[in-house]
Motif scaffolding. Sequence first.
Motif, PDB file in Angstrom:
ATOM      1  N   ARG A 182       7.008  13.648 -16.269  1.00  0.00           N
ATOM      2  CA  ARG A 182       8.388  13.189 -17.030  1.00  0.00           C
ATOM      3  C   ARG A 182       9.161  14.908 -17.217  1.00  0.00           C
ATOM      4  N   ASP A 183       8.296  15.663 -17.187  1.00  0.00           N
ATOM      5  CA  ASP A 183       9.128  17.277 -17.143  1.00  0.00           C
ATOM      6  C   ASP A 183      10.098  17.692 -15.465  1.00  0.00           C
ATOM      7  N   TYR A 184       9.257  17.187 -14.879  1.00  0.00           N
ATOM      8  CA  TYR A 184       9.206  17.341 -13.140  1.00  0.00           C
ATOM      9  C   TYR A 184       9.715  16.585 -12.705  1.00  0.00           C
ATOM     10  N   GLU A 185       9.715  15.071 -12.383  1.00  0.00           N
ATOM     11  CA  GLU A 185       9.880  13.909 -12.157  1.00  0.00           C
ATOM     12  C   GLU A 185      11.563  13.696 -12.119  1.00  0.00           C
ATOM     13  N   PRO A 186      12.288  13.374 -11.535  1.00  0.00           N
ATOM     14  CA  PRO A 186      13.462  12.071 -11.635  1.00  0.00           C
ATOM     15  C   PRO A 186      13.538  11.410 -12.698  1.00  0.00           C
ATOM     16  N   ARG A 187      14.641  11.484 -13.982  1.00  0.00           N
ATOM     17  CA  ARG A 187      13.839  10.427 -14.411  1.00  0.00           C
ATOM     18  C   ARG A 187      14.857   9.202 -13.757  1.00  0.00           C
ATOM     19  N   MET A 188      16.314   9.855 -13.356  1.00  0.00           N
ATOM     20  CA  MET A 188      16.890   7.922 -12.525  1.00  0.00           C
ATOM     21  C   MET A 188      15.953   7.534 -12.124  1.00  0.00           C
ATOM     22  N   ALA A 189      14.685   7.987 -11.149  1.00  0.00           N
ATOM     23  CA  ALA A 189      14.001   7.367 -11.003  1.00  0.00           C
ATOM     24  C   ALA A 189      12.671   6.682 -11.127  1.00  0.00           C
ATOM     25  N   LEU A 190      12.485   7.176 -12.342  1.00  0.00           N
ATOM     26  CA  LEU A 190      11.663   5.956 -13.762  1.00  0.00           C
ATOM     27  C   LEU A 190      12.602   4.834 -14.331  1.00  0.00           C
ATOM     28  N   ASP A 191      13.050   5.544 -15.374  1.00  0.00           N
ATOM     29  CA  ASP A 191      13.582   4.727 -16.271  1.00  0.00           C
ATOM     30  C   ASP A 191      14.777   3.812 -15.825  1.00  0.00           C
ATOM     31  N   GLY A 192      13.345   2.612 -15.662  1.00  0.00           N
ATOM     32  CA  GLY A 192      14.057   1.491 -15.683  1.00  0.00           C
ATOM     33  C   GLY A 192      15.362   0.313 -16.993  1.00  0.00           C
ATOM     34  N   GLY A 193      14.773   1.030 -18.187  1.00  0.00           N
ATOM     35  CA  GLY A 193      15.954   0.562 -19.267  1.00  0.00           C
ATOM     36  C   GLY A 193      14.501   0.111 -19.635  1.00  0.00           C
ATOM     37  N   GLU A 194      15.337  -0.621 -21.664  1.00  0.00           N
ATOM     38  CA  GLU A 194      14.520  -0.850 -22.265  1.00  0.00           C
ATOM     39  C   GLU A 194      13.648  -2.216 -22.152  1.00  0.00           C
ATOM     40  N   ASP A 195      13.624  -2.560 -21.384  1.00  0.00           N
ATOM     41  CA  ASP A 195      12.507  -3.345 -21.247  1.00  0.00           C
ATOM     42  C   ASP A 195      11.863  -3.323 -19.506  1.00  0.00           C
ATOM     43  N   GLY A 196      12.417  -1.791 -18.964  1.00  0.00           N
ATOM     44  CA  GLY A 196      12.216  -1.304 -17.628  1.00  0.00           C
ATOM     45  C   GLY A 196      12.230  -2.463 -16.723  1.00  0.00           C
ATOM     46  N   LEU A 197      12.925  -2.953 -16.819  1.00  0.00           N
ATOM     47  CA  LEU A 197      13.891  -4.667 -15.990  1.00  0.00           C
ATOM     48  C   LEU A 197      14.991  -4.498 -15.189  1.00  0.00           C
ATOM     49  N   ASP A 198      15.906  -3.189 -16.027  1.00  0.00           N
ATOM     50  CA  ASP A 198      17.192  -3.623 -15.867  1.00  0.00           C
ATOM     51  C   ASP A 198      17.523  -3.944 -14.021  1.00  0.00           C
ATOM     52  N   PHE A 199      16.767  -2.882 -13.485  1.00  0.00           N
ATOM     53  CA  PHE A 199      16.950  -2.615 -11.985  1.00  0.00           C
ATOM     54  C   PHE A 199      16.736  -4.180 -10.812  1.00  0.00           C
ATOM     55  N   TYR A 200      15.309  -5.178 -11.665  1.00  0.00           N
ATOM     56  CA  TYR A 200      15.644  -6.449 -11.540  1.00  0.00           C
ATOM     57  C   TYR A 200      16.917  -7.708 -11.084  1.00  0.00           C
ATOM     58  N   ARG A 201      17.066  -7.405 -12.212  1.00  0.00           N
ATOM     59  CA  ARG A 201      18.077  -7.872 -12.576  1.00  0.00           C
ATOM     60  C   ARG A 201      19.228  -7.780 -11.909  1.00  0.00           C
ATOM     61  N   ALA A 202      19.244  -6.291 -11.445  1.00  0.00           N
ATOM     62  CA  ALA A 202      20.400  -5.514 -11.446  1.00  0.00           C
ATOM     63  C   ALA A 202      20.565  -6.698  -9.769  1.00  0.00           C
ATOM     64  N   ILE A 203      19.269  -6.371  -9.036  1.00  0.00           N
ATOM     65  CA  ILE A 203      18.964  -6.330  -7.564  1.00  0.00           C
ATOM     66  C   ILE A 203      19.263  -7.755  -7.503  1.00  0.00           C
ATOM     67  N   VAL A 204      18.683  -8.321  -7.886  1.00  0.00           N
ATOM     68  CA  VAL A 204      19.135 -10.042  -7.308  1.00  0.00           C
ATOM     69  C   VAL A 204      20.213 -10.096  -7.988  1.00  0.00           C
ATOM     70  N   GLN A 205      20.874  -9.872  -8.542  1.00  0.00           N
ATOM     71  CA  GLN A 205      22.085 -10.248  -8.691  1.00  0.00           C
ATOM     72  C   GLN A 205      23.445  -9.068  -7.644  1.00  0.00           C
TER      73      GLN A 205
END
Length: 291
Positions: free
Chosen positions: A210-233
């Motif tokens: 949490r304190d060292y690795e980039p949050r933008m590479a880890l945080d997938g939103g409230e349910d963790g699935l934001d990027f999966y929905r975005a990628i298929v769309q």
Amino acid sequence: MVKKTFSELYQEIRSELFETLGADASHVARELVCKASGLPAAELIAGRQVYADEQAVRTLRESVARVREGEPLAYILGEWDFCGMTLTVTRDVLIPRDDTMAVTELAIKKALFLEQNPRILDLCAGTGCIGLAIAHRVKDARVTLGELSPGAIRVAKRNIADQKLSGRVSCMAVDARKPAARFLGTFDMIVSNPPYVTTAEWAQLAPSVRDYEPRMALDGGEDGLDFYRAIVQNFTPALKPGGYLCLEFGMGQHEAVQAILEGAGYRVLQFRRDTGDIIRAVLAQYGREDA
């Protein structure tokens, strides 16, 4: 100041770190001293009489302090091994993990049987570890590393050059959350290890993450699935007819990811487990029944 050999320093650092790291102290001490000295581990352990200069000692002391503060070893070394490659790693990118071998191996296995000179997009590429591993194994593949972070793009471009793959691998700014730009063209396969940590999980991550690795590479939103929905769309239009999508995801997310894929017209072909026996990756095909 009494001069010490690198072997003596290795013994000292291992003892110093034992209380903090336990059984991992030997490995960490060895990596730090090998990096500072340029000596192979075998010579270090054998006690070869190579003396450390003041700069090397200073670097080692700074590195030990960073380890004690909880900073991941990969960032201290500035590099990390993945799939037979030594890659540059900075705090702009996620550290490549063994978990990601599942999606990498799944993508390579399919890519080996694609038509000649396949085009492959590694989306949310970070270090470029997945795309570069594919390019090494699939000798006619043309790979694009797509990444949004300017810092990560710099790291990926350096890794392309270091791996001597500039002739077949390129890197460009790509946002998975926006429609794929037409200039990208179409791909035979898109592979991605997108952010999939839930917002609640983010707060509970180990400080070393949490304190060292980039949050933008880890945080997938409230349910963790934001990027999966975005990628298929956004990136299904960037697949050739019958093209493949290969994704990594978190523990317990496979059913939700399958539902997203099938809801968007994909057919799930295969899941793959990681070394911890967790279902970690999926291969799906868009719009065809003949895999």
